[in-house]
Scaffold this active site. Sequence first.
Site, PDB file in Angstrom:
ATOM      1  N   HIS A   1       0.279  -1.590  -0.257  1.00 23.18           N
ATOM      2  CA  HIS A   1       0.646  -0.183  -0.144  1.00 23.18           C
ATOM      3  C   HIS A   1       1.034   1.252   0.099  1.00 23.18           C
ATOM      4  CE1 HIS A   1      -3.039   2.748   2.277  1.00 23.18           C
ATOM      5  NE2 HIS A   1      -2.944   2.666   0.826  1.00 23.18           N
TER       6      HIS A   1
ATOM      7  N   ASP B   1      -4.430   3.553  -4.828  1.00 28.62           N
ATOM      8  CA  ASP B   1      -5.561   4.233  -3.695  1.00 28.62           C
ATOM      9  C   ASP B   1      -6.241   5.406  -3.443  1.00 28.62           C
ATOM     10  OD1 ASP B   1      -4.638   4.935  -0.522  1.00 28.62           O
ATOM     11  OD2 ASP B   1      -2.187   5.460  -1.836  1.00 28.62           O
TER      12      ASP B   1
ATOM     13  N   TYR C   1       9.891  13.847 -12.236  1.00 30.63           N
ATOM     14  CA  TYR C   1      11.938  13.418 -11.885  1.00 30.63           C
ATOM     15  C   TYR C   1      11.845  13.157 -10.910  1.00 30.63           C
ATOM     16  CZ  TYR C   1      12.498  14.493 -16.699  1.00 30.63           C
ATOM     17  OH  TYR C   1      12.180  14.125 -18.431  1.00 30.63           O
TER      18      TYR C   1
END
Length: 146
Positions: free
Chosen positions: A22, A66, A116
């Site tokens: 998770h 999620d 990034y």
Amino acid sequence: MLKGIPKILSPELLKVLAEMGHSDRLVISDGNFPAESMGKDAIVIRCDGHGVPELLDAILQVFPLDTYVEHPVNLMEVMPGDDVETPIWETYKEIIRRYDDRGDAVVGNIERFAFYEESKKVYAIIATGESALYANIMLQKGVVTD
């Protein structure tokens, strides 16, 4: 071979998806993304012969997003001044709507250089041969409830 598992999900990729817990994150990157340098601390899986949409579709068949964060899906924002169209983002949203009832609301954007930096912290990067520009997508794993 397994039944019910999309054929595009290799044994290596399935293993990584199953290992993730998770709130672990992964990036499905386009062909221009610096997967190896961003993924120095991550697992990098090469899927060069495939595009991001087909992998996203297959992954979301087995990967819950999620529910505890506003944007478990994030796209790399287009840099100001870049005259680039991103029709692939609509394709992503169509795919996401098939697997998550929250639809487009789960999708956020992250500024390119922040994307990034966040990519350096992900569990895995799936490097594709996708030729669309700004086609990188980051997914945050949720929990399986059934």
